[in-house]
Write a protein that holds these residues in place. Structure first.
Motif, PDB file in Angstrom:
ATOM      1  N   PHE A 207      36.186  36.760  55.549  1.00  0.00           N
ATOM      2  CA  PHE A 207      34.813  36.364  55.275  1.00  0.00           C
ATOM      3  C   PHE A 207      34.248  35.760  56.558  1.00  0.00           C
ATOM      4  N   ARG A 208      33.289  36.467  57.168  1.00  0.00           N
ATOM      5  CA  ARG A 208      32.725  36.037  58.444  1.00  0.00           C
ATOM      6  C   ARG A 208      31.658  34.973  58.214  1.00  0.00           C
ATOM      7  N   LYS A 209      31.639  33.957  59.057  1.00  0.00           N
ATOM      8  CA  LYS A 209      30.659  32.882  58.884  1.00  0.00           C
ATOM      9  C   LYS A 209      29.252  33.403  59.154  1.00  0.00           C
ATOM     10  N   GLY A 210      28.340  32.942  58.313  1.00  0.00           N
ATOM     11  CA  GLY A 210      26.966  33.393  58.414  1.00  0.00           C
ATOM     12  C   GLY A 210      26.708  34.753  57.807  1.00  0.00           C
ATOM     13  N   LEU A 211      27.705  35.326  57.105  1.00  0.00           N
ATOM     14  CA  LEU A 211      27.548  36.692  56.606  1.00  0.00           C
ATOM     15  C   LEU A 211      28.095  36.930  55.201  1.00  0.00           C
ATOM     16  N   ASP A 212      29.297  36.481  54.912  1.00  0.00           N
ATOM     17  CA  ASP A 212      30.044  37.058  53.785  1.00  0.00           C
ATOM     18  C   ASP A 212      30.171  36.145  52.565  1.00  0.00           C
ATOM     19  N   TYR A 213      30.472  36.792  51.424  1.00  0.00           N
ATOM     20  CA  TYR A 213      30.487  36.121  50.123  1.00  0.00           C
ATOM     21  C   TYR A 213      30.992  37.097  49.065  1.00  0.00           C
ATOM     22  N   THR A 214      31.245  36.584  47.873  1.00  0.00           N
ATOM     23  CA  THR A 214      31.358  37.414  46.671  1.00  0.00           C
ATOM     24  C   THR A 214      30.507  36.763  45.586  1.00  0.00           C
ATOM     25  N   VAL A 215      30.089  37.553  44.622  1.00  0.00           N
ATOM     26  CA  VAL A 215      29.228  37.081  43.538  1.00  0.00           C
ATOM     27  C   VAL A 215      29.995  37.139  42.221  1.00  0.00           C
ATOM     28  N   ALA A 216      29.827  36.117  41.405  1.00  0.00           N
ATOM     29  CA  ALA A 216      30.438  36.128  40.069  1.00  0.00           C
ATOM     30  C   ALA A 216      29.677  37.114  39.191  1.00  0.00           C
ATOM     31  N   HIS A 217      30.375  38.106  38.664  1.00  0.00           N
ATOM     32  CA  HIS A 217      29.723  39.081  37.790  1.00  0.00           C
ATOM     33  C   HIS A 217      30.718  39.520  36.715  1.00  0.00           C
ATOM     34  N   TYR A 218      30.185  40.129  35.676  1.00  0.00           N
ATOM     35  CA  TYR A 218      31.001  40.459  34.515  1.00  0.00           C
ATOM     36  C   TYR A 218      31.994  41.588  34.790  1.00  0.00           C
ATOM     37  N   GLY A 219      31.800  42.308  35.866  1.00  0.00           N
ATOM     38  CA  GLY A 219      32.717  43.383  36.198  1.00  0.00           C
ATOM     39  C   GLY A 219      34.078  42.904  36.636  1.00  0.00           C
ATOM     40  N   ILE A 220      34.227  41.607  36.982  1.00  0.00           N
ATOM     41  CA  ILE A 220      35.522  41.093  37.413  1.00  0.00           C
ATOM     42  C   ILE A 220      36.295  40.451  36.265  1.00  0.00           C
ATOM     43  N   LEU A 221      35.700  40.421  35.077  1.00  0.00           N
ATOM     44  CA  LEU A 221      36.423  39.876  33.930  1.00  0.00           C
ATOM     45  C   LEU A 221      37.601  40.788  33.574  1.00  0.00           C
ATOM     46  N   THR A 222      38.741  40.201  33.321  1.00  0.00           N
ATOM     47  CA  THR A 222      39.929  40.971  32.964  1.00  0.00           C
ATOM     48  C   THR A 222      40.137  40.943  31.459  1.00  0.00           C
ATOM     49  N   LYS A 223      40.936  41.875  30.957  1.00  0.00           N
ATOM     50  CA  LYS A 223      41.191  41.962  29.523  1.00  0.00           C
ATOM     51  C   LYS A 223      42.250  40.975  29.060  1.00  0.00           C
ATOM     52  N   GLN A 224      43.043  40.461  30.004  1.00  0.00           N
ATOM     53  CA  GLN A 224      44.037  39.462  29.648  1.00  0.00           C
ATOM     54  C   GLN A 224      44.181  38.475  30.798  1.00  0.00           C
ATOM     55  N   SER A 225      44.923  37.419  30.558  1.00  0.00           N
ATOM     56  CA  SER A 225      45.054  36.362  31.554  1.00  0.00           C
ATOM     57  C   SER A 225      45.799  36.864  32.787  1.00  0.00           C
ATOM     58  N   VAL A 226      45.423  36.328  33.946  1.00  0.00           N
ATOM     59  CA  VAL A 226      46.076  36.692  35.197  1.00  0.00           C
ATOM     60  C   VAL A 226      46.368  35.419  35.991  1.00  0.00           C
ATOM     61  N   LEU A 227      47.289  35.551  36.916  1.00  0.00           N
ATOM     62  CA  LEU A 227      47.598  34.464  37.846  1.00  0.00           C
ATOM     63  C   LEU A 227      47.034  34.841  39.208  1.00  0.00           C
ATOM     64  N   ASP A 228      46.060  34.064  39.682  1.00  0.00           N
ATOM     65  CA  ASP A 228      45.495  34.283  41.010  1.00  0.00           C
ATOM     66  C   ASP A 228      46.340  33.532  42.033  1.00  0.00           C
ATOM     67  N   ALA A 229      46.767  34.228  43.072  1.00  0.00           N
ATOM     68  CA  ALA A 229      47.504  33.610  44.175  1.00  0.00           C
ATOM     69  C   ALA A 229      46.745  33.945  45.453  1.00  0.00           C
ATOM     70  N   THR A 230      46.030  32.965  45.986  1.00  0.00           N
ATOM     71  CA  THR A 230      45.179  33.179  47.154  1.00  0.00           C
ATOM     72  C   THR A 230      45.669  32.325  48.311  1.00  0.00           C
ATOM     73  N   MET A 231      46.023  32.987  49.393  1.00  0.00           N
ATOM     74  CA  MET A 231      46.535  32.320  50.596  1.00  0.00           C
ATOM     75  C   MET A 231      45.446  32.354  51.653  1.00  0.00           C
ATOM     76  N   SER A 232      44.930  31.176  52.061  1.00  0.00           N
ATOM     77  CA  SER A 232      43.805  31.142  52.990  1.00  0.00           C
ATOM     78  C   SER A 232      44.223  30.667  54.371  1.00  0.00           C
ATOM     79  N   PHE A 233      43.487  31.171  55.374  1.00  0.00           N
ATOM     80  CA  PHE A 233      43.716  30.820  56.772  1.00  0.00           C
ATOM     81  C   PHE A 233      42.363  30.573  57.427  1.00  0.00           C
ATOM     82  N   VAL A 234      42.135  29.348  57.855  1.00  0.00           N
ATOM     83  CA  VAL A 234      40.869  28.963  58.481  1.00  0.00           C
ATOM     84  C   VAL A 234      41.159  27.981  59.610  1.00  0.00           C
ATOM     85  N   ALA A 235      40.122  27.615  60.354  1.00  0.00           N
ATOM     86  CA  ALA A 235      40.274  26.590  61.375  1.00  0.00           C
ATOM     87  C   ALA A 235      40.616  25.261  60.713  1.00  0.00           C
ATOM     88  N   GLY A 236      41.488  24.483  61.336  1.00  0.00           N
ATOM     89  CA  GLY A 236      41.896  23.197  60.774  1.00  0.00           C
ATOM     90  C   GLY A 236      43.399  23.140  60.586  1.00  0.00           C
TER      91      GLY A 236
END
Length: 363
Positions: A207-236
């Motif tokens: 995700f580039r600064k000044g440019l990028d994003y995602t939007v919450a919308h109904y198309g990302i709803l899943t039919k059952q529960s999921v485990l999100d595992a998100t590994m982030s890398f940023v300055a700091g």
């Protein structure tokens, strides 16, 4: 985001007509409210039999095998592989349905990633107004992802070739060798008590600064529960810090001031955080992020070398907030989703096993 020192005039209003416009079903808001999983399907996970990290018959938590510990120790900080740490993480996850694991990867891996990330940012950044501003970084195996009314970011799309020169290649290697590995899936079973994942899918994103994003919308709803595992890398440094008081001054930036960068990410003022919200059952989708919205369930700030685990049910949406131009860096991440069995399914399987044992022993 509007950049510049000139006054800005905007006009807002509604168009009125006697009849509904044609093709209203194709309108942006209608597309955002369309229910259905429009993402790539999960890949089924195959395990050897028997699976050593499955819960014991007496109901006690699963344990990570020494073989899996040895494999993961090449990548993960050794702290997270101790029995005491696994127990503490599991208890916190069971309490909150989410947990953030800081300093997750070993120093040799994060140092390598930091160097590659800083070089890539320097080589690909473009000033506002440059003709290549919106396509900056979209080269080689980094592909621009849309459509813009749902998302905009870069995704690294390439098969692992053994070369670990750029940020995308390193993250893709870790995605394949760690997050998609059998030892890591057993590790997840140990620290979440959700059992072994049955399916998975994931992406390497920027995700580039000044440019990028995602939007919450109904198309990302899943039919059952999921485990999100998100590994982030940023300055700091990735350390959890408190915002400065009114008497303190700490100007964030890309000058090596890790504490300032950590504070800016933690504050959320520059965006880049991942927010979980409840789907609006009233069929009135919100068109913008509202900090005081009572549908917000969880907000996870971007943090360097930090793994975020969140248990997401079918009625929950998520989005990555637009990263402002004042952010200390782009946000690189490995975003994985693991399909897990619902409690009812696990209980049904357990009852079936008990019934089979009873028949074998003549009960």
């Amino acid at each position: 985001e509007v950049l510049g020192d000139r006054p800005r005039l905007s006009l807002q209003g509604w168009y009125h007509a006697a009849d509904l416009p044609k093709q209203i079903e194709s309108a942006t808001l209608q597309q955002l409210k369309t229910v259905g999983d429009d993402q790539e399907p999960y890949t089924a996970i195959q395990y050897p039999t028997p699976a050593p990290a499955e819960s014991k018959r007496d109901g006690s938590p699963p344990e990570l095998s020494s073989e899996h510990c040895r494999y993961l120790s090449e990548y993960l900080h050794e702290t997270y592989l101790t029995k005491e740490a696994i127990k503490n993480i599991r208890e916190q996850f069971e309490e909150d349905s989410s947990v953030q694991l800081r300093n997750f990867f070993r120093d040799e891996w994060i140092n390598r990633i930091n160097s590659a990330r800083e070089k890539e940012e320097k080589d690909t950044s473009r000033p506002v107004g440059d003709r290549d501003y919106y396509s900056q970084g979209a080269r080689g195996d980094w592909k621009l992802v849309g459509p813009a009314h749902k998302q905009r970011f870069l995704e690294f799309k390439a098969l692992s070739n053994g070369k670990l020169n750029g940020t995308g290649e390193i993250l893709n290697h870790l995605k394949s060798k760690v997050f998609c590995s059998t030892p890591f899936q057993h590790f997840l079973a140990c620290i979440t008590s959700l059992g072994l994942p049955v399916g998975q899918r994931g992406k390497v994103r920027r995700f580039r600064k000044g440019l990028d994003y995602t939007v919450a919308h109904y198309g990302i709803l899943t039919k059952q529960s999921v485990l999100d595992a998100t590994m982030s890398f940023v300055a700091g440094s990735g350390q959890q810090v408190k915002p400065p008081s009114d008497n303190e001054e700490d100007t964030p930036g890309e000058d090596g001031n890790d504490k300032a960068a950590d504070m800016l990410w933690e504050s959320g003022d520059c965006g880049g955080f991942e927010c979980y919200i409840a789907a609006d059952e009233s069929d009135e989708a919100a068109d913008e992020y509202n900090q005081d919205d009572d549908t917000e369930l969880l907000s996870v700030s971007a943090s360097n070398n930090t793994l975020s685990l969140v248990y997401r049910d079918p009625g929950t949406m998520r989005f990555v907030k637009y990263i402002g131009s004042t952010a200390p860096s782009s946000r690189f991440d490995i975003a994985m989703e693991f399909e897990v069995e619902d409690d009812d399914e696990e209980e049904q399987k357990a009852n079936e096993v008990d019934d089979v044992d009873a028949e074998e022993h003549g009960f």
